[in-house]
Design a protein around this motif. Structure first.
Motif, PDB file in Angstrom:
ATOM      1  N   THR A   1       0.814  -1.187  -0.034  1.00 63.34           N
ATOM      2  CA  THR A   1      -0.264  -0.029   0.053  1.00 63.34           C
ATOM      3  C   THR A   1       0.802   1.393  -0.072  1.00 63.34           C
ATOM      4  O   THR A   1       0.317   2.512   0.011  1.00 63.34           O
TER       5      THR A   1
ATOM      6  N   ARG B   1       0.272  -3.611   6.952  1.00 62.07           N
ATOM      7  CA  ARG B   1      -0.524  -3.888   8.273  1.00 62.07           C
ATOM      8  C   ARG B   1      -2.078  -3.465   8.247  1.00 62.07           C
ATOM      9  O   ARG B   1      -2.896  -4.012   8.842  1.00 62.07           O
TER      10      ARG B   1
ATOM     11  N   ARG C   1       3.236   4.197  -6.903  1.00 61.35           N
ATOM     12  CA  ARG C   1       3.824   4.934  -8.037  1.00 61.35           C
ATOM     13  C   ARG C   1       4.275   3.916  -9.072  1.00 61.35           C
ATOM     14  O   ARG C   1       4.512   4.367 -10.187  1.00 61.35           O
TER      15      ARG C   1
ATOM     16  N   ASP D   1       3.940   4.172  -0.771  1.00 60.18           N
ATOM     17  CA  ASP D   1       4.173   4.911  -2.149  1.00 60.18           C
ATOM     18  C   ASP D   1       4.954   4.192  -3.257  1.00 60.18           C
ATOM     19  O   ASP D   1       4.447   4.468  -4.242  1.00 60.18           O
TER      20      ASP D   1
END
Ligand code: NAP
Length: 484
Positions: free
Chosen positions: A19, A51, A25, A21
């Motif tokens: 989840t 998590r 990206r 960056d």
């Protein structure tokens, strides 16, 4: 023409930090592009893990958002995107806890290639490696992918290598340096080793010097806290610039194969001379109107961390003795511009009367913008009026040379992830390479820390501190222009 790509077997790819960056990206938009290119075989699966307590459907929404934001024009292909998202699952796991591991064990299949991308802080690598084994999820063929930073000095890099080696063989470990996945960087090897033209000139008889520049226009922005503990040397030179230097300077490997290529790169790093203090220039960007200074952005008013560094390096071997390698990288510079320039020596004698200009051949390998290679050659200026010479580039911009607008050229992350699946380690750093790179950089960092050197201020939008220009000027050379 783009050559055919070797097909891969179906795989399960688990992205720890799925989840985050980097995953949103780069990794997932990259995988989507490979999916669209038909490179993700049917039955392959991507499992995001972090998590956060997410349903798979919410995870797919998050990934869709990432692809739409960062995936370029291809993300508008709704049918492909929906099909790609169908291959995604999500598991909630704490790398340092015990929950979620059984679910992951139930998801990954025993009979397919398994890759585990550690897109989390390096402090979690050990916990992840241990639990993958404890829960019988990884097997001897599984691969793990680890991101930079790989340590912050030799000791920590060794410790990290040691931790990973407790559970995985070197052949299973893929240390990513995304610069190695760039099309131009690989083309550098194709140009060097696929043409008879350059090799005879590729040495201290014909090369005057080499420049490697990686210039960014952005500052440290939201990464200030991390960056202030790192600086340009650790963040860029120890990994990316060193890798570029290795590919430029290495001896021809016997084959284009992981062991052979990495052996040659290692020899280059080990042959680097220690750098005296007067061959290093460190800088920090100043404020500019209402734009904050480095110190303000980093939230550390007394920071001595460099946002710019220029180094005059030398390689002590037969091929390169006496040839300076000038390396520079920095933030908030004039343009986003990365290139390697091989500057050849002057002609021993000009036969053209009245021609006072110095004409030099320069092979320039551009990483950004407009990835490509050009060779500056001297020709006659067209028209009457005698033999006037002019320098022109023989330009090979890949986007033009390779057809259409180069859209078939995969981005670095896509290529590297597929190499992991194929089990090809050629473009990944080996543990001993990383350690050797730290062994070279550690004393330089220790030197300026011991002396309490204060970085020179430079104006945002400039080419860095004036002292960096002097590094070359005093030897009768000059940096190439930083231009976008
Ligand atoms: P990030 O945005 O902070 O994401 C971190 C990810 O790790 C999140 O998915 C987070 O989700 C998860 N995570 C954190 N603690 C965890 C734990 N204990 N167990 C399981 N998952 C955990 O970081 P990032 O920018 O994606 O960077 C990831 C790694 O790549 C770092 O090592 C970074 O240095 C490196 N890297 C990043 C970039 C980049 O452009 N972003 C470039 C080069 C290298 P939860 O909080 O929900 O757990």
């Amino acid at each position: 023409m783009v050559s055919r790509v070797i097909p891969v077997e179906p795989f399960d790819l688990v992205i720890f930090g799925g989840t985050g960056d980097l995953a949103r990206r780069k990794i997932l938009p990259g995988l989507f592009r490979r999916f669209r290119a038909g490179q993700m075989p049917e039955g392959s699966r991507i499992i995001g893990a972090a998590r956060g307590n997410l349903e798979t459907s919410a995870y797919r929404d998050l990934v869709r958002g990432g692809i739409q934001e960062f995936g370029g024009s291809e993300s508008s292909d709704g049918d492909s995107l929906a099909a790609f998202l169908d291959s995604l699952q999500y598991v909630s796991i704490d790398a340092t806890g015990e929950g979620g591991w059984q679910s992951l064990a139930g998801l990954v299949r025993p009979d397919v290639i398994k890759a585990f991308y550690f897109s989390v802080a390096p402090s979690l690598f050990g916990a992840l490696a241990e639990r993958l084994h404890m829960h019988g999820i990884a097997d001897p063929e599984s691969r793990i992918v680890v991101e930079k930073p790989f340590g912050r000095d030799l000791d920590s890099a060794r410790a990290l290598n040691h931790t990973l080696a407790e559970h995985f063989r070197e052949e299973q470990i893929y240390r990513i340096d995304h610069y190695l996945g760039k099309e131009t960087v690989q083309n550098l090897m194709a140009v060097r080793f696929g043409n008879i033209l350059f090799e005879p000139l590729w040495n201290n008889h014909y090369v005057d010097h080499i420049q490697i520049t990686v210039a960014e226009t952005v500052g440290v922005e939201g990464r200030g806290e991390y960056y202030d503990k790192s600086g340009a040397m650790r963040d860029m030179v120890q990994n990316h610039l060193m890798q570029l230097l290795c590919l430029i300077a290495m001896e021809p490997p016997a084959q284009f194969e992981a062991g052979a290529v990495r052996d040659e790169k290692l020899k280059v790093i080990r042959a680097l001379r220690p750098v005296p203090a007067h061959h290093i220039v460190r800088g920090q960007y100043d404020a500019d109107g209402d734009q904050p200074s480095y110190r303000e952005e980093a939230g550390n008013p007394r920071s001595f961390t460099e946002s710019f560094i220029a180094i005059r390096a030398e390689i002590a071997n037969w091929r390169w003795s006496g040839v300076p390698f000038y390396l520079r990288t920095g933030k908030k510079l004039r343009a986003r511009h990365s290139e390697i320039a091989v500057v050849f020596k002057d002609l021993p004698h000009s036969i053209f009367e009245g021609d006072q200009a110095r004409h030099r051949n320069i092979l320039s390998i551009r990483l950004q913008p407009n990835e490509g290679i050009d060779l500056t050659v001297t020709i006659k200026e067209p028209g009457p009026g005698g033999m006037r010479l002019v320098d022109v580039p023989l330009d090979m911009t890949f986007a033009t040379a390779l057809g259409e607008d180069g859209k078939d050229v995969p981005d670095a992350y896509e290529r590297l992830i597929m190499d992991v699946i194929r089990g090809n380690q050629t473009l990944f750093m080996r543990g001993d390479e990383v350690e050797a790179a730290w062994a070279w950089t550690d004393p330089l960092i220790a030197g300026w820390e011991r002396r309490n050197d204060v970085p020179k201020l430079y104006d945002p939008g400039s080419a860095g501190p004036d002292d960096s220009l002097m590094l070359l000027h005093r030897e009768g050379r000059r940096w190439r222009e930083i231009k976008g």
